[in-house]
Design an enzyme around this catalytic site. Sequence first.
Site, PDB file in Angstrom:
ATOM      1  N   SER A   1       3.899  11.047  21.234  1.00  0.00           N
ATOM      2  CA  SER A   1       5.284  10.208  20.473  1.00  0.00           C
ATOM      3  C   SER A   1       4.407   9.276  19.770  1.00  0.00           C
ATOM      4  O   SER A   1       5.041   8.312  19.201  1.00  0.00           O
ATOM      5  CB  SER A   1       5.804   9.378  21.839  1.00  0.00           C
ATOM      6  OG  SER A   1       6.473  10.429  22.485  1.00  0.00           O
TER       7      SER A   1
ATOM      8  N   ASP B   1      14.871  15.997  25.817  1.00  0.00           N
ATOM      9  CA  ASP B   1      14.135  14.625  25.839  1.00  0.00           C
ATOM     10  C   ASP B   1      13.539  14.462  27.085  1.00  0.00           C
ATOM     11  O   ASP B   1      13.654  14.813  28.231  1.00  0.00           O
ATOM     12  CB  ASP B   1      15.219  13.811  25.714  1.00  0.00           C
ATOM     13  CG  ASP B   1      14.817  12.435  25.156  1.00  0.00           C
ATOM     14  OD1 ASP B   1      15.201  12.162  23.835  1.00  0.00           O
ATOM     15  OD2 ASP B   1      14.433  11.536  25.849  1.00  0.00           O
TER      16      ASP B   1
ATOM     17  N   HIS C   1      19.622   8.959  26.182  1.00  0.00           N
ATOM     18  CA  HIS C   1      19.490   7.757  25.549  1.00  0.00           C
ATOM     19  C   HIS C   1      20.886   7.190  25.256  1.00  0.00           C
ATOM     20  O   HIS C   1      21.144   6.131  24.948  1.00  0.00           O
ATOM     21  CB  HIS C   1      18.509   7.307  24.704  1.00  0.00           C
ATOM     22  CG  HIS C   1      17.105   7.735  25.295  1.00  0.00           C
ATOM     23  ND1 HIS C   1      16.356   6.881  25.771  1.00  0.00           N
ATOM     24  CD2 HIS C   1      16.344   8.753  25.028  1.00  0.00           C
ATOM     25  CE1 HIS C   1      15.254   7.593  25.997  1.00  0.00           C
ATOM     26  NE2 HIS C   1      15.075   8.745  25.564  1.00  0.00           N
TER      27      HIS C   1
ATOM     28  N   CYS D   1      12.709   7.658  22.019  1.00  0.00           N
ATOM     29  CA  CYS D   1      13.742   8.899  22.163  1.00  0.00           C
ATOM     30  C   CYS D   1      13.322  10.147  21.349  1.00  0.00           C
ATOM     31  O   CYS D   1      13.277  10.201  20.269  1.00  0.00           O
ATOM     32  CB  CYS D   1      15.058   8.478  21.725  1.00  0.00           C
ATOM     33  SG  CYS D   1      16.408   9.796  21.285  1.00  0.00           S
TER      34      CYS D   1
END
Lengths: 375, 612
Positions: B326, B365, B371, B384
């Site tokens: 991420s 996810d 989310h 996210c």
Amino acid sequence: MEIPLYEPKSSHSWLQRLHIDLPLLFGLLLLSCVAFVVLFSAGGQKIDIVLRQAGRLGLATGIMVAIAQIHPRHIRLYSPPLYLLGVVLLAAVHIFGETSLGATRWLNLGVVRFQPSEMVKLTMPMMIAWFLASQPMPPTLRHVSVAGILIIVPALLIAKQPDLGTAFLVFTSGWAVLFLSGLSWTTILVLAVLGGSLLPVLWHFMHGYQRDRVLMFLNPESDPLGRGYHIIQSKIAIGSGGVFGKGWLNGSQSHLDFLPEPSTDFVFAVLAEEFGLLGCLGLLAIYLFILARCFYIVVQTQDKYSRLLSGALTLTFFVYVFVNTGMVIGILPVVGVPLPLISYGGTSMVTLLAGFGMLMSIQTHRKFQPPLESQ
Amino acid sequence: MNLDLNETDHFRENKVFINRIVACVLFINIATLGLVVRLVYLQVVGHAHYSNLAQDNRVKISPLPPTRGMIIDRNGDVLANNFPTYSLEVFLDQVADLDATLTELKKLLNLSEDEIDRFNTLRRRHKGFAAIPLRLQLSEEEIALFSVRMPHFPGVEIQRRMLRTYPYGELTAHVVGYVGRISEAELQNLDPSVYSGTYHIGKSGVEKAYEELLHGKAGYQEVETNVQGRPISVLGQTDPQPGTDLYLSLDIGLQKTAKDALRGYSGALVAIEPSSGHILAMVSNPSFDPNPFIQGISRTQFESLQNSPDRPLYDRVLRGIYPPGSTVKPFMALAGLEYGQITVGRRVNCPGFFRLPGSDHSYRDWKSGGHGGVDLRLAITQSCDVYFYQLALRLGIDRMNHYMRRFGFGEKTGIDIDGEKAGIYPSSEWKLKTRKQAWFPGETLIAGIGQGYVQATPLQMARAMAILANKGKVVEPRVVDHMQVPADTEEPFPLHKSEDIPIPPGDWRAVVDAMIDVVHSPRGTAKGIAGGLTYHIAGKTGTAQVFSVRQDQVYKRMKVTAKLKDHAWFVAFAPAESPRIAIAVIAENGGHGGSIAAPMAKAVIQQYLKGR
């Protein structure tokens, strides 16, 4: 009326039939004897080095005699294809060649490893002589340019290997032909100036170690531990030999390993240390004797091809001698050129004696063949 | 008529040819005369001089090795130093019976087979003038022991030498590197005039990269010796050119903090000054002590380092390639804004999974419930995945590749140390070339969250952070801050000119605000480190899935512990408003980036910003 055929003296007849030039053979054998004596000392007094060298000499002499049998007419005929083959092989070296000691010079033909640049040392003067022999002398500018290209291409291919020494010799052998063909002095001057102005460009393309060698040659004392070491030690060996030398097997420089490559490139220093100035002059005298005989052959030639080829071969032979001795005594840069017929090693010996084979062929066929063959 | 012309031609050709032959003969005579004159000069005029020189070459040229340059950190702490030591060396040409001498010495000083072998290899390479070391560091007792018996060993001497030492040991092992004995292969490429008398050469890190400058140039001494070869007097001397001292941008205090922070984990930490690209700290954990390498590490010692499952010899900063996970999201967001595929305010609904149109495969996810509605800011703050799946699909892999490359993904950073890896940032062309396969849309999604084919080194991540902190100004990482280079040497690592990335100020603000939220918002993935900060850290967490394990050793170990934990990433810069430090941390198998890697980064940032 019957004209009696020319009868050669009987004592010469078998040599003539073998197409061997006796004075030349004598000079070459004398040189080889000197080589055995010096190599025994330089190679650490091991008889097998001498024996191996003798074996090579035998082989190379065989090749010389074989080539002497070929009529100059045929040598001329084979010049272009052999030249082309040489160039192709040089190109092949760059693609498939084997690398040893940082330079790619060898082609592996399965059985033997072969150095095409050696072959080009001969095919180069053959080709240029072939090309210029069919033109009127002196050559026109156009012919000079074509010959220049024929010379430059293989020379560059060899220089790229990198082998500057051989490239220089090949280059010289080609230019020797052009020079002999009557290239005008003004053209020579212009080309020399042009060449001189190209030197910085050449410098740019040189490898680091090649630049080192040139710089070291200009001032060897600046670097006594590195490249300059060879030249300094070589000069010490020669200088300490004096007029009469230290005597055979007594050269301390050569035997204490101070001298680099004592049996190949620096063999002249061993001779100079052990046999002194007299030994050096003696060796030079033998070389001059061989050269004198070669020039005798050159001026006797009748056709243009033969005279250009023989003249170029003779001149190149001297350049070999000069470049090597000049390097060892410190008046020329260190380039890897062996001392003709003295240095240990077979490749250059074969090339040199093959060249002498051509000279013998030119000499013997001219003299004796026409009366025997005509009608 | 015709015949006549031919006759004249022939005559003229003959004349030209004879002329040339005469010129050749003349040339040969002059050249030969030149040779003779030179020979007379050497052998008659110079005879006395050269005879003196040749008397068993009684004048010796002995090399004086230069002192290696020191390596110093930004505060003046010495990271690599030299200390004097006494070594036992052999002058080959003065030893009458080498085998006997060696046997005697072996008995006297307890020489090992290793030492004898090493001596023999060295001996074969040196001719004439050089002294060959038998043992580099003699103890006091050994010096005393040998000194008494010295007359029995002509040609064997005790010499004073400088030996390298690394005071901080394993703290600097990877970045500073170490020197070791010159190997056979290395010797082939060395200039003997520069290296005579030197037995060590840089093997890794700064020591290797800056070898030429650190080493200097050997000097030499002309020494007159007696018949036994012992020196009587010095005739002349050229001083060696000492090596250049290198001043690193590294801060050894910060380095220590970083190393302590990583304790308990295999991993890496890199901190960069964004404005200059200077490396402030660079740690790969675990590490090793470089000092034993200097004198030749023993085989067992080396093998235990080599075979350790934690791979201490392996520099994770430069060579460790990990999926960045991420941590790529801020850059992806910028790409999306740049290509007009998202706006700052537009919301995306995240149900916890994403499906490609016409397919029923779900890309999950990390938060199984989803989310809900997320805009760019929340997408980064909460990391996210669905938001970035969708963005990746809109951008397409080739546009992503184009944009990410500008931040240095898939490219070497150009750091002034050898051996860094370029990592991978895939494109459809790349896949066709390396895998002989077409690119699948699903792979775009995975690449969008920094997984799949995407791989980056910790150094690349830190540099990308620095570029972001710089608002797009590209910098190249440098370990060496400055040095006094001799006038005629070239800068060893000139900076490459790279094109800066034009990032619109609004875009930058939006992404950095989101990254501040990562740390400072109660919903941020690294909210745990916000306490006690007097400035803003802009950061991003990441977890790199260990689905494809490259290293067998690591894999086995994980099987044993049965913990297939992800690698924990944290990348950041601070203070967010005027960045002075950019950082990347990875803790292998650390699990969650926010709770494991972020505190490590915080410790380093705190110490650095507090200090000035």
